[in-house]
Design a protein around this motif. Structure first.
Motif, PDB file in Angstrom:
ATOM      1  N   GLU A   1      73.685 -76.414  16.873  1.00  0.00           N
ATOM      2  CA  GLU A   1      75.100 -76.193  17.139  1.00  0.00           C
ATOM      3  C   GLU A   1      75.368 -74.710  17.376  1.00  0.00           C
ATOM      4  OE1 GLU A   1      77.466 -78.504  17.417  1.00  0.00           O
ATOM      5  OE2 GLU A   1      75.939 -80.062  17.118  1.00  0.00           O
ATOM      6  N   ALA A   2      74.307 -73.948  17.615  1.00  0.00           N
ATOM      7  CA  ALA A   2      74.434 -72.499  17.797  1.00  0.00           C
ATOM      8  C   ALA A   2      75.243 -72.171  19.041  1.00  0.00           C
ATOM      9  CB  ALA A   2      73.040 -71.875  17.906  1.00  0.00           C
ATOM     10  N   PRO A   3      75.918 -71.016  19.041  1.00  0.00           N
ATOM     11  CA  PRO A   3      76.687 -70.600  20.221  1.00  0.00           C
ATOM     12  C   PRO A   3      75.771 -70.236  21.388  1.00  0.00           C
ATOM     13  CG  PRO A   3      76.637 -68.838  18.590  1.00  0.00           C
ATOM     14  CD  PRO A   3      76.028 -70.046  17.933  1.00  0.00           C
ATOM     15  N   GLU A   4      76.362 -70.079  22.555  1.00  0.00           N
ATOM     16  CA  GLU A   4      75.596 -69.821  23.778  1.00  0.00           C
ATOM     17  C   GLU A   4      74.663 -68.628  23.646  1.00  0.00           C
ATOM     18  OE1 GLU A   4      74.667 -67.827  27.516  1.00  0.00           O
ATOM     19  OE2 GLU A   4      76.074 -67.090  25.995  1.00  0.00           O
ATOM     20  N   GLY A   5      75.147 -67.551  23.047  1.00  0.00           N
ATOM     21  CA  GLY A   5      74.311 -66.356  22.921  1.00  0.00           C
ATOM     22  C   GLY A   5      73.035 -66.602  22.137  1.00  0.00           C
TER      23      GLY A   5
ATOM     24  N   LEU B   1      71.616 -69.567  21.672  1.00  0.00           N
ATOM     25  CA  LEU B   1      70.787 -70.491  22.444  1.00  0.00           C
ATOM     26  C   LEU B   1      70.007 -69.736  23.518  1.00  0.00           C
ATOM     27  CD1 LEU B   1      73.246 -73.496  22.946  1.00  0.00           C
ATOM     28  CD2 LEU B   1      71.272 -73.409  21.411  1.00  0.00           C
ATOM     29  N   ALA B   2      70.680 -68.819  24.196  1.00  0.00           N
ATOM     30  CA  ALA B   2      70.022 -68.036  25.250  1.00  0.00           C
ATOM     31  C   ALA B   2      68.915 -67.159  24.676  1.00  0.00           C
ATOM     32  CB  ALA B   2      71.054 -67.171  25.980  1.00  0.00           C
ATOM     33  N   GLN B   3      69.155 -66.596  23.492  1.00  0.00           N
ATOM     34  CA  GLN B   3      68.162 -65.748  22.837  1.00  0.00           C
ATOM     35  C   GLN B   3      66.890 -66.532  22.546  1.00  0.00           C
ATOM     36  OE1 GLN B   3      69.639 -63.121  19.660  1.00  0.00           O
ATOM     37  NE2 GLN B   3      68.003 -63.895  18.354  1.00  0.00           N
ATOM     38  N   ARG B   4      67.053 -67.757  22.021  1.00  0.00           N
ATOM     39  CA  ARG B   4      65.892 -68.593  21.720  1.00  0.00           C
ATOM     40  C   ARG B   4      65.213 -69.076  22.995  1.00  0.00           C
ATOM     41  NH1 ARG B   4      65.154 -72.946  17.586  1.00  0.00           N
ATOM     42  NH2 ARG B   4      63.097 -72.042  17.826  1.00  0.00           N
ATOM     43  N   LEU B   5      66.010 -69.466  23.977  1.00  0.00           N
ATOM     44  CA  LEU B   5      65.438 -69.922  25.244  1.00  0.00           C
ATOM     45  C   LEU B   5      64.559 -68.841  25.861  1.00  0.00           C
ATOM     46  CD1 LEU B   5      65.314 -71.941  27.651  1.00  0.00           C
ATOM     47  CD2 LEU B   5      67.325 -70.774  28.569  1.00  0.00           C
ATOM     48  N   ASN B   6      65.062 -67.617  25.923  1.00  0.00           N
ATOM     49  CA  ASN B   6      64.313 -66.523  26.536  1.00  0.00           C
ATOM     50  C   ASN B   6      62.985 -66.282  25.825  1.00  0.00           C
ATOM     51  OD1 ASN B   6      66.284 -66.100  28.458  1.00  0.00           O
ATOM     52  ND2 ASN B   6      67.351 -64.534  27.268  1.00  0.00           N
ATOM     53  N   ALA B   7      62.982 -66.423  24.498  1.00  0.00           N
ATOM     54  CA  ALA B   7      61.750 -66.211  23.741  1.00  0.00           C
ATOM     55  C   ALA B   7      60.746 -67.339  23.985  1.00  0.00           C
ATOM     56  CB  ALA B   7      62.062 -66.107  22.252  1.00  0.00           C
ATOM     57  N   ILE B   8      61.247 -68.566  24.047  1.00  0.00           N
ATOM     58  CA  ILE B   8      60.352 -69.724  24.136  1.00  0.00           C
ATOM     59  C   ILE B   8      59.754 -69.887  25.526  1.00  0.00           C
ATOM     60  CG2 ILE B   8      60.286 -72.255  23.954  1.00  0.00           C
ATOM     61  CD1 ILE B   8      62.393 -71.928  21.681  1.00  0.00           C
ATOM     62  N   VAL B   9      60.482 -69.475  26.563  1.00  0.00           N
ATOM     63  CA  VAL B   9      59.946 -69.596  27.925  1.00  0.00           C
ATOM     64  C   VAL B   9      59.378 -68.268  28.427  1.00  0.00           C
ATOM     65  CG1 VAL B   9      61.601 -71.424  28.440  1.00  0.00           C
ATOM     66  CG2 VAL B   9      62.120 -69.073  29.141  1.00  0.00           C
ATOM     67  N   SER B  10      59.248 -67.278  27.560  1.00  0.00           N
ATOM     68  CA  SER B  10      58.748 -65.968  27.967  1.00  0.00           C
ATOM     69  C   SER B  10      57.311 -66.057  28.468  1.00  0.00           C
ATOM     70  CB  SER B  10      58.806 -64.988  26.788  1.00  0.00           C
ATOM     71  OG  SER B  10      57.847 -65.340  25.805  1.00  0.00           O
ATOM     72  N   ARG B  11      56.927 -65.066  29.241  1.00  0.00           N
ATOM     73  CA  ARG B  11      55.559 -65.019  29.759  1.00  0.00           C
ATOM     74  C   ARG B  11      54.544 -65.004  28.621  1.00  0.00           C
ATOM     75  NH1 ARG B  11      55.343 -66.991  33.051  1.00  0.00           N
ATOM     76  NH2 ARG B  11      56.021 -65.905  34.904  1.00  0.00           N
ATOM     77  N   ALA B  12      54.837 -64.249  27.559  1.00  0.00           N
ATOM     78  CA  ALA B  12      53.908 -64.177  26.428  1.00  0.00           C
ATOM     79  C   ALA B  12      53.753 -65.534  25.756  1.00  0.00           C
ATOM     80  CB  ALA B  12      54.398 -63.135  25.418  1.00  0.00           C
ATOM     81  N   MET B  13      54.855 -66.277  25.579  1.00  0.00           N
ATOM     82  CA  MET B  13      54.779 -67.584  24.939  1.00  0.00           C
ATOM     83  C   MET B  13      54.039 -68.580  25.830  1.00  0.00           C
ATOM     84  SD  MET B  13      55.369 -69.329  22.239  1.00  0.00           S
ATOM     85  CE  MET B  13      56.642 -68.419  21.321  1.00  0.00           C
ATOM     86  N   CYS B  14      54.318 -68.543  27.138  1.00  0.00           N
ATOM     87  CA  CYS B  14      53.606 -69.432  28.058  1.00  0.00           C
ATOM     88  C   CYS B  14      52.106 -69.166  28.011  1.00  0.00           C
ATOM     89  CB  CYS B  14      54.127 -69.239  29.481  1.00  0.00           C
ATOM     90  SG  CYS B  14      55.768 -69.943  29.775  1.00  0.00           S
ATOM     91  N   ALA B  15      51.731 -67.881  27.957  1.00  0.00           N
ATOM     92  CA  ALA B  15      50.308 -67.537  27.884  1.00  0.00           C
ATOM     93  C   ALA B  15      49.699 -68.022  26.568  1.00  0.00           C
ATOM     94  CB  ALA B  15      50.138 -66.021  28.021  1.00  0.00           C
ATOM     95  N   GLN B  16      50.455 -67.935  25.502  1.00  0.00           N
ATOM     96  CA  GLN B  16      49.977 -68.411  24.198  1.00  0.00           C
ATOM     97  C   GLN B  16      49.715 -69.917  24.244  1.00  0.00           C
ATOM     98  OE1 GLN B  16      52.195 -66.992  20.741  1.00  0.00           O
ATOM     99  NE2 GLN B  16      51.992 -68.984  19.768  1.00  0.00           N
TER     100      GLN B  16
END
Length: 223
Positions: free
Chosen positions: A64-68, A70-85
């Protein structure tokens, strides 16, 4: 017709990628250094969107988190570093079709290349099996990242920006001070400074990640 190596075909099947049109998957695993007509770039463009939508949908449903936030978590989870991991975790590197020169330059362990290829594989999964199958696979492969709480902590650059404002300091300034290595295995060095406080340096495989590392280092030293 492009044919996958038997061991690569078996690896794809075991990982959960349902191969029907082999040419798609052959292209998804092919780096531009091979000089072939089809490589992973177009599929990576598509897979990036499949991943982003899937993770955004998951986060929206689970929080139920606000947009900001949600965007913060999205950016971390789809980041290049996470994809490489994720790519390393499923054993992708040996299956990438890459030239000997690019491989010897560190291409198989490049965050940029690994991130691009796993997104290209998601693009192939989408074209070959549809969105539902792609979403299910993302749920499986990225579940550890979601369950680990990746992205819940404030982004280092945001934290530094707020720290500087809260301490009546000028905004942090970022400067690219070095770029080395070939394009597919580049290393960026960034320096961040805050007037009359100090500076710190970060290194990574992209300018954005280097800025983040520099900000994190600054906060550890002065925050």
């Amino acid at each position: 017709m492009s044919a996958l190596k038997p061991e690569t075909r078996a690896w794809l099947d075991e990982t959960g990628f349902a191969v029907r049109d082999e040419a798609l998957w052959f292209a998804a695993l092919t780096h531009g250094s091979m000089g072939e007509k089809q490589d992973y770039e177009r599929l990576e463009f598509l897979g990036d969107r499949v991943l982003g939508l899937t993770i955004a949908d998951w986060l929206y449903a689970q929080s139920e988190a606000p947009e900001g936030k949600l965007a913060q978590r999205l950016n971390a989870i789809v980041s290049r570093a996470m994809c490489a991991q994720v790519a390393r975790g499923i054993g992708l590197p040996p299956h990438i079709r890459i030239s000997k020169q690019a491989s010897s330059d560190g291409g198989r362990d490049s965050d940029n290349i690994l991130g691009d290829v796993i997104e290209a594989l998601l693009g192939a999964q989408f074209l070959d099996n549809g969105f539902d199958a792609s979403r299910e696979l993302v749920h499986t492969l990225w579940r550890p990242a979601l369950e680990s709480g990746a992205g819940k902590a404030k982004h280092p650059k945001s934290a530094l920006q707020e720290w500087a404002a809260g301490n009546q300091r000028r905004p942090p300034e970022y400067e690219l001070i070095d770029r080395s290595g070939p394009d597919h295995a580049a290393r960026f060095t960034v320096r961040v400074s805050v007037h009359k406080v100090g500076e710190a340096v970060g290194m990574a495989s992209s300018k954005q990640e280097a800025e983040k590392e520099a900000a994190r280092e600054f906060m550890e030293k002065y925050g």
